[in-house]
Design a protein around this motif. Structure first.
Motif, PDB file in Angstrom:
ATOM      1  N   GLN A   8      10.321 -30.387 -16.109  1.00 18.62           N
ATOM      2  CA  GLN A   8      11.644 -29.798 -15.950  1.00 18.62           C
ATOM      3  C   GLN A   8      12.628 -30.904 -15.585  1.00 18.62           C
ATOM      4  O   GLN A   8      12.223 -31.998 -15.205  1.00 18.62           O
ATOM      5  CB  GLN A   8      11.634 -28.718 -14.862  1.00 18.62           C
ATOM      6  CG  GLN A   8      10.770 -27.522 -15.181  1.00 18.62           C
ATOM      7  CD  GLN A   8      10.767 -26.483 -14.071  1.00 18.62           C
ATOM      8  OE1 GLN A   8      11.307 -26.727 -12.996  1.00 18.62           O
ATOM      9  NE2 GLN A   8      10.161 -25.333 -14.321  1.00 18.62           N
ATOM     10  N   GLY A   9      13.927 -30.597 -15.697  1.00 20.14           N
ATOM     11  CA  GLY A   9      14.942 -31.583 -15.351  1.00 20.14           C
ATOM     12  C   GLY A   9      16.273 -31.210 -15.944  1.00 20.14           C
ATOM     13  O   GLY A   9      16.560 -30.023 -16.161  1.00 20.14           O
ATOM     14  N   VAL A  10      17.108 -32.211 -16.254  1.00 20.03           N
ATOM     15  CA  VAL A  10      18.442 -31.943 -16.797  1.00 20.03           C
ATOM     16  C   VAL A  10      18.774 -32.948 -17.900  1.00 20.03           C
ATOM     17  O   VAL A  10      18.185 -34.034 -17.984  1.00 20.03           O
ATOM     18  CB  VAL A  10      19.530 -32.035 -15.704  1.00 20.03           C
ATOM     19  CG1 VAL A  10      19.319 -30.955 -14.646  1.00 20.03           C
ATOM     20  CG2 VAL A  10      19.569 -33.412 -15.068  1.00 20.03           C
ATOM     21  N   LEU A  11      19.727 -32.554 -18.726  1.00 19.93           N
ATOM     22  CA  LEU A  11      20.349 -33.455 -19.698  1.00 19.93           C
ATOM     23  C   LEU A  11      21.805 -33.620 -19.285  1.00 19.93           C
ATOM     24  O   LEU A  11      22.487 -32.643 -18.967  1.00 19.93           O
ATOM     25  CB  LEU A  11      20.262 -32.888 -21.121  1.00 19.93           C
ATOM     26  CG  LEU A  11      18.882 -32.516 -21.650  1.00 19.93           C
ATOM     27  CD1 LEU A  11      18.986 -32.024 -23.090  1.00 19.93           C
ATOM     28  CD2 LEU A  11      17.916 -33.693 -21.557  1.00 19.93           C
ATOM     29  N   ARG A  12      22.271 -34.867 -19.290  1.00 21.16           N
ATOM     30  CA  ARG A  12      23.639 -35.156 -18.866  1.00 21.16           C
ATOM     31  C   ARG A  12      24.420 -35.838 -19.989  1.00 21.16           C
ATOM     32  O   ARG A  12      23.851 -36.584 -20.779  1.00 21.16           O
ATOM     33  CB  ARG A  12      23.642 -36.080 -17.646  1.00 21.16           C
ATOM     34  CG  ARG A  12      23.092 -35.461 -16.368  1.00 21.16           C
ATOM     35  CD  ARG A  12      23.281 -36.423 -15.197  1.00 21.16           C
ATOM     36  NE  ARG A  12      22.922 -35.819 -13.914  1.00 21.16           N
ATOM     37  CZ  ARG A  12      21.727 -35.875 -13.377  1.00 21.16           C
ATOM     38  NH1 ARG A  12      20.756 -36.526 -14.018  1.00 21.16           N
ATOM     39  NH2 ARG A  12      21.471 -35.304 -12.219  1.00 21.16           N
ATOM     40  N   VAL A  13      25.722 -35.590 -19.988  1.00 25.03           N
ATOM     41  CA  VAL A  13      26.658 -36.318 -20.845  1.00 25.03           C
ATOM     42  C   VAL A  13      27.761 -36.836 -19.942  1.00 25.03           C
ATOM     43  O   VAL A  13      28.451 -36.050 -19.277  1.00 25.03           O
ATOM     44  CB  VAL A  13      27.247 -35.423 -21.955  1.00 25.03           C
ATOM     45  CG1 VAL A  13      28.336 -36.188 -22.715  1.00 25.03           C
ATOM     46  CG2 VAL A  13      26.165 -34.957 -22.914  1.00 25.03           C
ATOM     47  N   GLY A  14      27.902 -38.147 -19.869  1.00 24.90           N
ATOM     48  CA  GLY A  14      28.921 -38.735 -19.000  1.00 24.90           C
ATOM     49  C   GLY A  14      28.726 -38.386 -17.544  1.00 24.90           C
ATOM     50  O   GLY A  14      29.700 -38.220 -16.805  1.00 24.90           O
TER      51      GLY A  14
END
Length: 284
Positions: free
Chosen positions: A111-117
């Motif tokens: 699990q985790g996250v995706l980031r943009v900027g």
């Protein structure tokens, strides 16, 4: 004095059989449609490159966006109301490369996250390797869309490091448990399945009786000794035939290629395994 309405039973049974047949057909149709979408993505972009053995953070490009069996070039979360209902914001992303471990070998997906900027645009709730022989190299990230994403976007894929570390400890612990179990009760106690989560491990093996208290204590003592020894855990890729010749354990329904990944604890355990592991037993 109990009577049985056999005719009513037979009628109800036939109705259920018909519902079951219809449901299976619909499920198969949905699976076929989804597989076609995966194949199209894979045809354009190739397999997902897994980099999660080396890192838990990586830059990646979005190559596929899916929701409810439909592929999108561009998808946006509808707003606060949608984010309050995670099912309403559910989506599935395919990246060209990923540090997220897809569920396999008993180990749950990352699990985790995706980031943009720096801004979180997607919560990864589960990671799965797409089923089917043709799409075995495609990894799907399933979760909740928080912003807007489109195919071609570059994202920072960031695995939940604490959760991964807990899972790794339990996976390496599973290998120690397996070997200690067989050392105590014999080689017939082979792994027949397992579940490795951040919170606990479960280990399945065939045996003709329950373990005695003395056997359990012996297994626990042996595992604790190997943990205290802080032995290094090493990974090596070998041809399948050579790995088996060297004594590597391979079990149950795992599918192996010509080259396999082996995990060794010196003078103790040696198994074929694709999972993530500690650098040394003392980390457990």
């Amino acid at each position: 004095g109990v009577a049985v309405d056999r005719a009513g039973f037979d009628t109800a049974l036939e109705e259920q059989r018909e519902r079951s047949r219809s449901g299976k057909k619909a499920d198969l149709a949905r699976v076929a449609d989804q597989s076609a979408l995966y194949e199209a993505i894979r045809g354009r972009s190739g397999d997902t490159t897994f980099v999660g053995y080396e890192t838990t953070t990586a830059e990646a490009t979005v190559v596929g966006i899916l929701r409810d069996g439909i592929e999108y070039d561009d998808l946006r979360a509808k707003g606060d109301e949608e984010l309050r209902t995670r099912a309403g914001a559910a989506a599935e992303l395919v990246l060209d490369r990923t540090p997220f471990y897809p569920e396999g070998g008993g180990q749950v997906g990352d699990q985790g996250v995706l980031r943009v900027g720096g801004e979180v645009v997607f919560d990864v709730d589960d990671t799965q390797r797409v089923a089917g022989t043709q799409t075995a190299g495609l990894i799907a990230h399933r979760g909740t869309l928080r912003g807007q994403l489109k195919v071609g976007d570059v994202v920072t894929a960031d695995v939940d490091g604490d959760r991964r570390a807990h899972t790794m400890r339990n996976h390496t612990g599973t290998h120690l448990l397996h070997r200690a179990l067989r050392n105590t009760v014999g080689e017939s106690a082979k792994q027949a399945g397992s579940l490795v989560t951040p919170d606990y491990l479960r280990f399945d093996f065939p045996f003709d009786r329950g373990l005695t208290d003395d056997e359990k204590r012996s297994i626990e003592d042996e595992v604790r000794e190997i943990v205290r020894d802080d032995r290094p855990v090493s990974v090596q890729y070998l041809p399948m035939a050579e790995a088996i010749e060297r004594g590597a354990d391979a079990f149950f329904d795992e599918k192996y290629g010509e080259t396999v990944r082996t995990v060794r604890v010196p003078d103790f355990s040696f198994e074929l395994c694709g999972g993530t592991h500690c650098r040394a037993t003392g980390q457990i």
